[in-house]
Design a protein around this motif. Structure first.
Motif, PDB file in Angstrom:
ATOM      1  N   THR A 185       0.839  -1.101   0.013  1.00  0.00           N
ATOM      2  CA  THR A 185      -0.080   0.044  -0.061  1.00  0.00           C
ATOM      3  C   THR A 185       0.934   1.430   0.019  1.00  0.00           C
ATOM      4  O   THR A 185       2.065   1.375   0.519  1.00  0.00           O
ATOM      5  CB  THR A 185      -0.893   0.028   1.045  1.00  0.00           C
ATOM      6  OG1 THR A 185       0.022  -0.214   2.243  1.00  0.00           O
ATOM      7  CG2 THR A 185      -1.813  -1.045   1.057  1.00  0.00           C
ATOM      8  N   ALA A 212      -0.107   5.091  -5.456  1.00  0.00           N
ATOM      9  CA  ALA A 212      -0.600   4.094  -5.970  1.00  0.00           C
ATOM     10  C   ALA A 212      -0.134   3.557  -7.367  1.00  0.00           C
ATOM     11  O   ALA A 212      -0.042   4.503  -8.011  1.00  0.00           O
ATOM     12  CB  ALA A 212      -2.285   3.990  -5.626  1.00  0.00           C
ATOM     13  N   GLU A 240      -1.188  -0.579  -3.935  1.00  0.00           N
ATOM     14  CA  GLU A 240      -2.575  -0.003  -3.629  1.00  0.00           C
ATOM     15  C   GLU A 240      -2.723   1.087  -2.960  1.00  0.00           C
ATOM     16  O   GLU A 240      -1.733   1.452  -2.249  1.00  0.00           O
ATOM     17  CB  GLU A 240      -3.468  -1.067  -3.111  1.00  0.00           C
ATOM     18  CG  GLU A 240      -3.575  -2.362  -4.086  1.00  0.00           C
ATOM     19  CD  GLU A 240      -4.428  -3.357  -3.646  1.00  0.00           C
ATOM     20  OE1 GLU A 240      -4.947  -3.296  -2.534  1.00  0.00           O
ATOM     21  OE2 GLU A 240      -4.633  -4.198  -4.489  1.00  0.00           O
ATOM     22  N   GLN A 241      -3.703   1.899  -2.877  1.00  0.00           N
ATOM     23  CA  GLN A 241      -4.109   2.804  -1.936  1.00  0.00           C
ATOM     24  C   GLN A 241      -3.949   2.564  -0.577  1.00  0.00           C
ATOM     25  O   GLN A 241      -4.325   1.558  -0.219  1.00  0.00           O
ATOM     26  CB  GLN A 241      -5.415   3.585  -2.120  1.00  0.00           C
ATOM     27  CG  GLN A 241      -5.883   4.828  -1.416  1.00  0.00           C
ATOM     28  CD  GLN A 241      -4.982   6.043  -1.917  1.00  0.00           C
ATOM     29  OE1 GLN A 241      -4.667   6.486  -3.041  1.00  0.00           O
ATOM     30  NE2 GLN A 241      -4.485   6.817  -0.829  1.00  0.00           N
ATOM     31  N   GLY A 242      -3.417   3.484   0.337  1.00  0.00           N
ATOM     32  CA  GLY A 242      -3.364   3.208   1.659  1.00  0.00           C
ATOM     33  C   GLY A 242      -4.731   3.060   2.174  1.00  0.00           C
ATOM     34  O   GLY A 242      -5.502   3.749   1.932  1.00  0.00           O
TER      35      GLY A 242
END
Length: 226
Positions: free
Chosen positions: A50, A117, A147-149
């Motif tokens: 992430t 991301a 991926e997005q946090g």
């Protein structure tokens, strides 16, 4: 006399041909590197990285059994090629990693943080030095999908009253090292009460935001807010 001259010319041509073959064979032998190093395997941990959180790329470096020299493993780098400047930007690296003998392998972890991301197309770059102080560099491509946090959310409702609108405070925190954007928070349970959506356009790395909601408890006792 003519036959003797022809034989002499043929003998000279044969000698020249043998000399050329000898030179060619010698050049091939000289071109074989003493240290045959390769990146035999790579892994990414966690499997789903992430943005803003530490990601470890592990490279397994192997010195082929056919190598005639041991090597010093100078550095292993995770690099991003810049197409505009035609140079490598080092994302993370590990140095002073010891030595490898022929047939040996070494697993080297490199930890990096990706602020954005998406797909990051990178290369693992390994540099070694053999006994003659000759430097060899090999690379292997690797793609890291980030991926997005994910934010963390906690709720506090200290004075909830059954059958009445009750105040709830939500604390949203960003545990990552990159900003989180366009966050939407809404309380779904209990089913009765306010259903307004609160928006956070940007939550900076390592910070928190406090949001206020209202719920309508239907029964006494502990209830889960989500």
């Amino acid at each position: 006399m003519r036959q003797s001259g022809r034989r002499q010319k043929m003998a000279i041509l044969t000698i020249v041909g043998l000399l050329l073959l000898t030179v060619f064979a010698s050049s091939v032998a000289i071109g074989v590197p003493a240290a045959r190093v390769a990146v035999s395997d790579t892994t990414v941990t966690p499997a789903t990285p992430t943005a803003g959180a530490p990601t470890t790329v592990t490279a397994t470096v192997r010195l082929s059994g056919g190598s005639t020299s041991a090597v010093t493993l100078d550095r292993v780098e995770l690099v991003n090629s810049d197409a505009n400047s035609f140079r490598d930007d080092t994302v993370a690296s590990a140095t002073d990693l010891g030595s490898l003998s022929a047939g040996e392998t070494l697993t080297v972890p490199i930890t990096a943080t990706f602020d954005t991301a998406g797909a990051h197309d990178l290369r693992i770059k390994v540099t070694v030095t053999d006994a003659d102080n000759d430097e060899t560099t090999v690379t292997r491509p690797i793609s890291v999908i980030v991926e997005q946090g994910v934010p963390q959310v906690t709720f506090d409702a200290p004075n909830a009253v059954v059958g009445a609108d009750s105040f709830v405070q939500a604390t949203v925190s960003n545990p990552t090292n990159a900003a989180l954007r366009n966050l939407s928070i809404r309380i779904m349970t209990p089913e009765a009460g306010e259903r307004s959506v609160r928006e956070i356009p940007v939550l900076a790395a390592g910070t928190t935001a406090t949001l206020n909601f209202s719920v309508h408890p239907q029964q006494p006792g502990q209830q889960r807010l989500s």
